[in-house]
Scaffold this active site. Structure first.
Site, PDB file in Angstrom:
ATOM      1  N   CYS A  42       0.839  -1.195   0.000  1.00  0.00           N
ATOM      2  CA  CYS A  42       0.000   0.000   0.000  1.00  0.00           C
ATOM      3  C   CYS A  42       0.882   1.257   0.000  1.00  0.00           C
ATOM      4  O   CYS A  42       2.000   1.242   0.507  1.00  0.00           O
ATOM      5  CB  CYS A  42      -0.905   0.009   1.233  1.00  0.00           C
ATOM      6  SG  CYS A  42      -2.069   1.394   1.254  1.00  0.00           S
ATOM      7  N   ASP A  44       0.405   3.788   1.713  1.00  0.00           N
ATOM      8  CA  ASP A  44       0.362   4.382   3.050  1.00  0.00           C
ATOM      9  C   ASP A  44       1.762   4.737   3.565  1.00  0.00           C
ATOM     10  O   ASP A  44       2.667   3.903   3.535  1.00  0.00           O
ATOM     11  CB  ASP A  44      -0.314   3.373   4.006  1.00  0.00           C
ATOM     12  CG  ASP A  44      -0.674   3.996   5.343  1.00  0.00           C
ATOM     13  OD1 ASP A  44       0.244   4.489   6.028  1.00  0.00           O
ATOM     14  OD2 ASP A  44      -1.868   4.000   5.700  1.00  0.00           O
ATOM     15  N   ARG A  46       2.933   4.998   6.382  1.00  0.00           N
ATOM     16  CA  ARG A  46       3.414   4.279   7.571  1.00  0.00           C
ATOM     17  C   ARG A  46       3.960   2.897   7.249  1.00  0.00           C
ATOM     18  O   ARG A  46       4.565   2.243   8.085  1.00  0.00           O
ATOM     19  CB  ARG A  46       2.265   4.134   8.592  1.00  0.00           C
ATOM     20  CG  ARG A  46       1.701   5.455   9.061  1.00  0.00           C
ATOM     21  CD  ARG A  46       0.359   5.253   9.737  1.00  0.00           C
ATOM     22  NE  ARG A  46      -0.644   4.724   8.806  1.00  0.00           N
ATOM     23  CZ  ARG A  46      -1.891   4.428   9.143  1.00  0.00           C
ATOM     24  NH1 ARG A  46      -2.287   4.584  10.392  1.00  0.00           N
ATOM     25  NH2 ARG A  46      -2.735   3.967   8.246  1.00  0.00           N
ATOM     26  N   HIS A  98      -2.037  -4.039   5.047  1.00  0.00           N
ATOM     27  CA  HIS A  98      -1.743  -3.579   6.415  1.00  0.00           C
ATOM     28  C   HIS A  98      -3.037  -3.229   7.128  1.00  0.00           C
ATOM     29  O   HIS A  98      -3.982  -2.730   6.528  1.00  0.00           O
ATOM     30  CB  HIS A  98      -0.806  -2.361   6.380  1.00  0.00           C
ATOM     31  CG  HIS A  98      -1.433  -1.117   5.829  1.00  0.00           C
ATOM     32  ND1 HIS A  98      -1.891  -0.093   6.634  1.00  0.00           N
ATOM     33  CD2 HIS A  98      -1.714  -0.752   4.570  1.00  0.00           C
ATOM     34  CE1 HIS A  98      -2.403   0.867   5.870  1.00  0.00           C
ATOM     35  NE2 HIS A  98      -2.307   0.495   4.610  1.00  0.00           N
ATOM     36  N   CYS A 101      -5.818   0.167   7.104  1.00  0.00           N
ATOM     37  CA  CYS A 101      -5.665   0.664   5.732  1.00  0.00           C
ATOM     38  C   CYS A 101      -6.830   1.599   5.377  1.00  0.00           C
ATOM     39  O   CYS A 101      -7.994   1.195   5.409  1.00  0.00           O
ATOM     40  CB  CYS A 101      -5.616  -0.510   4.751  1.00  0.00           C
ATOM     41  SG  CYS A 101      -5.367   0.017   3.037  1.00  0.00           S
TER      42      CYS A 101
HETATM   43 CO    CO Z   1      -3.402   1.207   3.048  1.00  0.00          CO
END
Ligand code: CO
Length: 209
Positions: A42, A44, A46, A98, A101
């Protein structure tokens, strides 16, 4: 982190660090790449692919998009996949989702997200495929976690539907793995998806090679 000049300072430190370990570090790096892993994760901020796996430059070919999706008409992921499998000849393909998400969360809500709608609809389709199991989970948080896991599983299945993976499996035994990164603990979890079993189940319909 709003100060972008810090990034260039960091980069200089990083270059110095690498060179102090191996004076020819970047010269070697420039010669080419032979990564063993294609990682699909992803976007993302993090979920930092290399960091969480502890891999060095040259060790993993990386593709990231919203909610780690493998969509057959997305030229981006299909180009990455074909290049990594057919040219770089990676041994493993990993889909890493994750918990927490945002993409999956958005797909669980009745909201018009504009241009994101067709992308997120692929996640709604995953929900529909597993509607019975998901609806039986009373706890909202647990249902959210489970959809994240099932989404990873379905994206692994989407990988297996491609000619590139089918061919590489037949000729050199490439493997597909589904993982979830737990942002709450930092742990990487192997969903232990039974690749040969799924492959044999779906080949009746999706066999290309
Ligand atoms: Co995500």
């Amino acid at each position: 982190m709003a100060d972008l000049s810090k990034i260039f300072e960091n980069n200089e430190k990083w270059v110095a660090e690498k060179l102090s370990l191996h004076p020819d570090y970047f010269e070697n790096l420039s010669k080419g790449q032979t990564p063993d892993i294609l990682y699909i994760g992803c976007s993302d901020s993090r979920v930092t692919a290399e960091d969480l796996m502890g891999v060095q430059p040259g060790e993993a070919f990386i593709h990231r998009n919203i909610a780690n999706m493998v969509i057959s008409i997305d030229l981006n992921i299909m180009s990455v996949l074909n290049y990594a499998v057919r040219h770089l000849k990676v041994k493993h393909v990993v889909v890493c989702g994750h918990y927490n998400c945002g993409g999956v969360k958005a797909a669980m809500q009745p909201a018009d997200m504009g241009i994101l709608n067709p992308w997120l609809r692929n996640i709604r389709d995953v929900y529909r495929l597993h509607q019975q199991e998901l609806n039986a989970i009373d706890d909202d948080g647990k249902r959210y976690d489970r959809l994240i896991e099932l989404n990873v599983q379905e994206q692994c299945i989407n990988l297996i539907k491609t000619a590139a993976i089918q061919e590489a499996y037949k000729t050199r035994g490439i493997t597909v793995h589904g993982w979830v990164f737990d942002v709450r603990t930092g742990k990487l979890i192997d969903l232990k998806i039974d690749f040969p079993k799924i492959l044999s189940q779906i080949m009746e319909i999706y066999r290309i090679i």
